[in-house]
Design a protein around this motif. Structure first.
Motif, PDB file in Angstrom:
ATOM      1  N   LEU A 161       6.940   8.776 -25.799  1.00  0.00           N
ATOM      2  CA  LEU A 161       7.138   7.439 -26.360  1.00  0.00           C
ATOM      3  C   LEU A 161       8.536   6.919 -26.037  1.00  0.00           C
ATOM      4  O   LEU A 161       8.700   5.751 -25.672  1.00  0.00           O
ATOM      5  N   GLY A 162       9.543   7.768 -26.129  1.00  0.00           N
ATOM      6  CA  GLY A 162      10.902   7.358 -25.785  1.00  0.00           C
ATOM      7  C   GLY A 162      11.018   6.949 -24.327  1.00  0.00           C
ATOM      8  O   GLY A 162      11.689   5.959 -23.999  1.00  0.00           O
ATOM      9  N   ILE A 163      10.367   7.679 -23.451  1.00  0.00           N
ATOM     10  CA  ILE A 163      10.396   7.372 -22.018  1.00  0.00           C
ATOM     11  C   ILE A 163       9.736   6.015 -21.770  1.00  0.00           C
ATOM     12  O   ILE A 163      10.284   5.152 -21.079  1.00  0.00           O
ATOM     13  N   VAL A 164       8.555   5.832 -22.352  1.00  0.00           N
ATOM     14  CA  VAL A 164       7.809   4.585 -22.168  1.00  0.00           C
ATOM     15  C   VAL A 164       8.603   3.402 -22.728  1.00  0.00           C
ATOM     16  O   VAL A 164       8.730   2.353 -22.078  1.00  0.00           O
ATOM     17  N   MET A 165       9.171   3.569 -23.915  1.00  0.00           N
ATOM     18  CA  MET A 165       9.917   2.479 -24.537  1.00  0.00           C
ATOM     19  C   MET A 165      11.175   2.136 -23.730  1.00  0.00           C
ATOM     20  O   MET A 165      11.490   0.960 -23.547  1.00  0.00           O
ATOM     21  N   ASP A 166      11.889   3.155 -23.249  1.00  0.00           N
ATOM     22  CA  ASP A 166      13.078   2.894 -22.423  1.00  0.00           C
ATOM     23  C   ASP A 166      12.704   2.079 -21.187  1.00  0.00           C
ATOM     24  O   ASP A 166      13.393   1.105 -20.845  1.00  0.00           O
ATOM     25  N   GLU A 167      11.634   2.466 -20.526  1.00  0.00           N
ATOM     26  CA  GLU A 167      11.222   1.752 -19.317  1.00  0.00           C
ATOM     27  C   GLU A 167      10.702   0.347 -19.648  1.00  0.00           C
ATOM     28  O   GLU A 167      10.980  -0.605 -18.923  1.00  0.00           O
ATOM     29  N   LEU A 168       9.969   0.229 -20.758  1.00  0.00           N
ATOM     30  CA  LEU A 168       9.441  -1.068 -21.164  1.00  0.00           C
ATOM     31  C   LEU A 168      10.585  -2.046 -21.438  1.00  0.00           C
ATOM     32  O   LEU A 168      10.583  -3.176 -20.941  1.00  0.00           O
ATOM     33  N   PRO A 211      14.995  -8.213 -10.454  1.00  0.00           N
ATOM     34  CA  PRO A 211      13.834  -7.363 -10.159  1.00  0.00           C
ATOM     35  C   PRO A 211      13.817  -6.142 -11.084  1.00  0.00           C
ATOM     36  O   PRO A 211      14.869  -5.631 -11.481  1.00  0.00           O
ATOM     37  N   VAL A 212      12.634  -5.733 -11.404  1.00  0.00           N
ATOM     38  CA  VAL A 212      12.466  -4.552 -12.264  1.00  0.00           C
ATOM     39  C   VAL A 212      12.647  -3.315 -11.401  1.00  0.00           C
ATOM     40  O   VAL A 212      11.959  -3.135 -10.401  1.00  0.00           O
ATOM     41  N   GLN A 213      13.602  -2.465 -11.780  1.00  0.00           N
ATOM     42  CA  GLN A 213      13.854  -1.230 -11.053  1.00  0.00           C
ATOM     43  C   GLN A 213      13.755  -0.067 -12.036  1.00  0.00           C
ATOM     44  O   GLN A 213      14.645   0.126 -12.861  1.00  0.00           O
ATOM     45  N   LEU A 214      12.680   0.658 -11.935  1.00  0.00           N
ATOM     46  CA  LEU A 214      12.455   1.797 -12.817  1.00  0.00           C
ATOM     47  C   LEU A 214      12.615   3.088 -12.024  1.00  0.00           C
ATOM     48  O   LEU A 214      12.434   3.103 -10.807  1.00  0.00           O
ATOM     49  N   PRO A 215      12.936   4.174 -12.712  1.00  0.00           N
ATOM     50  CA  PRO A 215      13.070   5.449 -11.999  1.00  0.00           C
ATOM     51  C   PRO A 215      11.738   5.884 -11.389  1.00  0.00           C
ATOM     52  O   PRO A 215      10.672   5.528 -11.880  1.00  0.00           O
ATOM     53  N   THR A 216      11.819   6.656 -10.339  1.00  0.00           N
ATOM     54  CA  THR A 216      10.618   7.203  -9.721  1.00  0.00           C
ATOM     55  C   THR A 216       9.963   8.151 -10.725  1.00  0.00           C
ATOM     56  O   THR A 216      10.625   9.048 -11.258  1.00  0.00           O
ATOM     57  N   PRO A 217       8.686   7.933 -11.015  1.00  0.00           N
ATOM     58  CA  PRO A 217       8.038   8.787 -12.011  1.00  0.00           C
ATOM     59  C   PRO A 217       7.932  10.238 -11.549  1.00  0.00           C
ATOM     60  O   PRO A 217       7.740  10.515 -10.361  1.00  0.00           O
ATOM     61  N   GLY A 264      12.704  17.915 -13.665  1.00  0.00           N
ATOM     62  CA  GLY A 264      12.208  16.578 -13.975  1.00  0.00           C
ATOM     63  C   GLY A 264      11.294  16.497 -15.180  1.00  0.00           C
ATOM     64  O   GLY A 264      10.764  15.432 -15.487  1.00  0.00           O
ATOM     65  N   VAL A 265      11.114  17.598 -15.902  1.00  0.00           N
ATOM     66  CA  VAL A 265      10.157  17.619 -17.020  1.00  0.00           C
ATOM     67  C   VAL A 265      10.547  16.640 -18.127  1.00  0.00           C
ATOM     68  O   VAL A 265       9.690  16.122 -18.838  1.00  0.00           O
ATOM     69  N   GLU A 266      11.856  16.352 -18.246  1.00  0.00           N
ATOM     70  CA  GLU A 266      12.312  15.443 -19.304  1.00  0.00           C
ATOM     71  C   GLU A 266      11.792  14.022 -19.107  1.00  0.00           C
ATOM     72  O   GLU A 266      11.766  13.237 -20.041  1.00  0.00           O
ATOM     73  N   GLN A 267      11.406  13.684 -17.884  1.00  0.00           N
ATOM     74  CA  GLN A 267      10.956  12.329 -17.589  1.00  0.00           C
ATOM     75  C   GLN A 267       9.454  12.242 -17.306  1.00  0.00           C
ATOM     76  O   GLN A 267       8.964  11.181 -16.932  1.00  0.00           O
ATOM     77  N   MET A 268       8.729  13.328 -17.496  1.00  0.00           N
ATOM     78  CA  MET A 268       7.284  13.313 -17.238  1.00  0.00           C
ATOM     79  C   MET A 268       6.536  12.712 -18.421  1.00  0.00           C
ATOM     80  O   MET A 268       6.910  12.915 -19.564  1.00  0.00           O
ATOM     81  N   LEU A 269       5.490  11.981 -18.097  1.00  0.00           N
ATOM     82  CA  LEU A 269       4.578  11.471 -19.111  1.00  0.00           C
ATOM     83  C   LEU A 269       3.325  12.325 -19.091  1.00  0.00           C
ATOM     84  O   LEU A 269       2.789  12.623 -18.026  1.00  0.00           O
ATOM     85  N   GLY A 270       2.869  12.725 -20.256  1.00  0.00           N
ATOM     86  CA  GLY A 270       1.652  13.518 -20.330  1.00  0.00           C
ATOM     87  C   GLY A 270       1.619  14.312 -21.613  1.00  0.00           C
ATOM     88  O   GLY A 270       2.428  14.121 -22.515  1.00  0.00           O
ATOM     89  N   LEU A 271       0.678  15.204 -21.676  1.00  0.00           N
ATOM     90  CA  LEU A 271       0.464  16.001 -22.865  1.00  0.00           C
ATOM     91  C   LEU A 271       1.123  17.360 -22.681  1.00  0.00           C
ATOM     92  O   LEU A 271       0.755  18.126 -21.795  1.00  0.00           O
ATOM     93  N   PHE A 272       2.079  17.665 -23.512  1.00  0.00           N
ATOM     94  CA  PHE A 272       2.813  18.928 -23.427  1.00  0.00           C
ATOM     95  C   PHE A 272       2.686  19.682 -24.749  1.00  0.00           C
ATOM     96  O   PHE A 272       3.674  20.032 -25.376  1.00  0.00           O
ATOM     97  N   ILE A 273       1.447  19.869 -25.198  1.00  0.00           N
ATOM     98  CA  ILE A 273       1.255  20.575 -26.473  1.00  0.00           C
ATOM     99  C   ILE A 273       0.616  21.924 -26.227  1.00  0.00           C
ATOM    100  O   ILE A 273      -0.008  22.169 -25.192  1.00  0.00           O
ATOM    101  N   ASN A 274       0.785  22.785 -27.199  1.00  0.00           N
ATOM    102  CA  ASN A 274       0.237  24.121 -27.140  1.00  0.00           C
ATOM    103  C   ASN A 274      -0.127  24.525 -28.551  1.00  0.00           C
ATOM    104  O   ASN A 274       0.501  24.094 -29.508  1.00  0.00           O
TER     105      ASN A 274
END
Length: 175
Positions: free
Chosen positions: A25-32, A44-50, A164-174
Motif C-alpha cells: 500500500l505504501g508503494i502504491v500510494m507513493d507512486e500514485l 511527465p509522470v516518471q515512476l521507478p521501474t517496477p 529489489g524486494v522492498e519495491q515489489m508489489l504482490g503477496l508476501f505472506i506465510n
C-alpha cells in the motif's frame, strides 16, 4: 474517484489481501501521489521501474523444502497434543454437528491500557502483535492444561537477500 463537492473529490482505493500485502500500500500510494503531483504540475509522470514479483516466485521456488521440513520436524519433535478450544453445548440443532455457535464480543481498550501494553512490549523488545500472540498461547495452554502449545498465524515478510524486494508489489505472506 468520487466528486463530493463542486471542487472536492474523494479517492477510494481498495484491494483484496490476496493480491498484495500491507507493505504494498505504501508503494502504491507513493507512486500514485508522485504521478498526481507530476500531472498537476504539467510534467511527465516518471515512476521507478517496477520490480517483477516473479523474482520473489523464483526465490521461493529455490528454497530447500526438505531442509525446511526437517527444521520443523525437529522443532515439533515430541509434540503430539493438538491445541483445541473447549466445546460448549449448543442450543440450536443446526449447530449440533460442529458444537460451534458464533458469538461476537467487542472489547475496547482504554488509551491508558493501550499505552501500558505498548510499554510492556517495548520493554521486552517486541511488538503489540507478539504480545497478543503470547497471550493467546497462554490462553490455549490454559484450555489444554499444557505449558507447551503450538498454533499458527499469518505473517508478512520479505526476504532481505532478494534484490529489489522492498519495491515489489504482490503477496508476501506465510502461515
Amino acid at each position: 474517484v468520487l466528486q463530493t463537492q463542486t471542487n472536492a473529490y474523494t479517492l477510494l482505493l481498495s484491494f483484496h489481501h490476496i493480491i498484495m500485502d500491507g507493505w504494498c500500500l505504501g508503494i502504491v500510494m507513493d507512486e500514485l501521489f508522485a504521478a498526481y503531483e507530476a500531472l498537476k504540475a504539467g510534467k511527465p509522470v516518471q515512476l521507478p521501474t517496477p520490480q517483477p514479483y516473479t523474482g520473489y516466485a523464483r526465490w521461493l521456488d529455490k528454497q530447500d523444502k526438505e531442509t525446511a521440513k526437517e527444521y520443523w520436524r525437529s522443532i515439533l519433535n515430541g509434540y503430539d497434543q493438538p491445541a483445541v478450544l473447549p466445546t460448549l453445548p449448543v442450543a440450536h440443532p443446526l449447530q449440533a454437528d460442529t458444537g460451534y455457535l458464533l458469538h461476537e464480543h467487542k472489547i475496547a481498550l482504554t488509551d491508558e491500557t493501550t499505552c501500558q501494553l505498548r510499554t510492556v512490549a517495548e520493554r521486552n523488545g517486541t511488538t503489540l502483535s507478539s504480545l497478543f500472540l503470547a497471550a493467546w498461547g497462554v490462553v490455549l495452554g490454559g484450555y489444554n492444561q499444557s505449558e507447551d502449545v503450538v498454533f499458527g498465524t499469518v505473517v508478512s515478510g520479505r526476504p532481505p537477500e532478494l534484490e529489489g524486494v522492498e519495491q515489489m508489489l504482490g503477496l508476501f505472506i506465510n502461515t
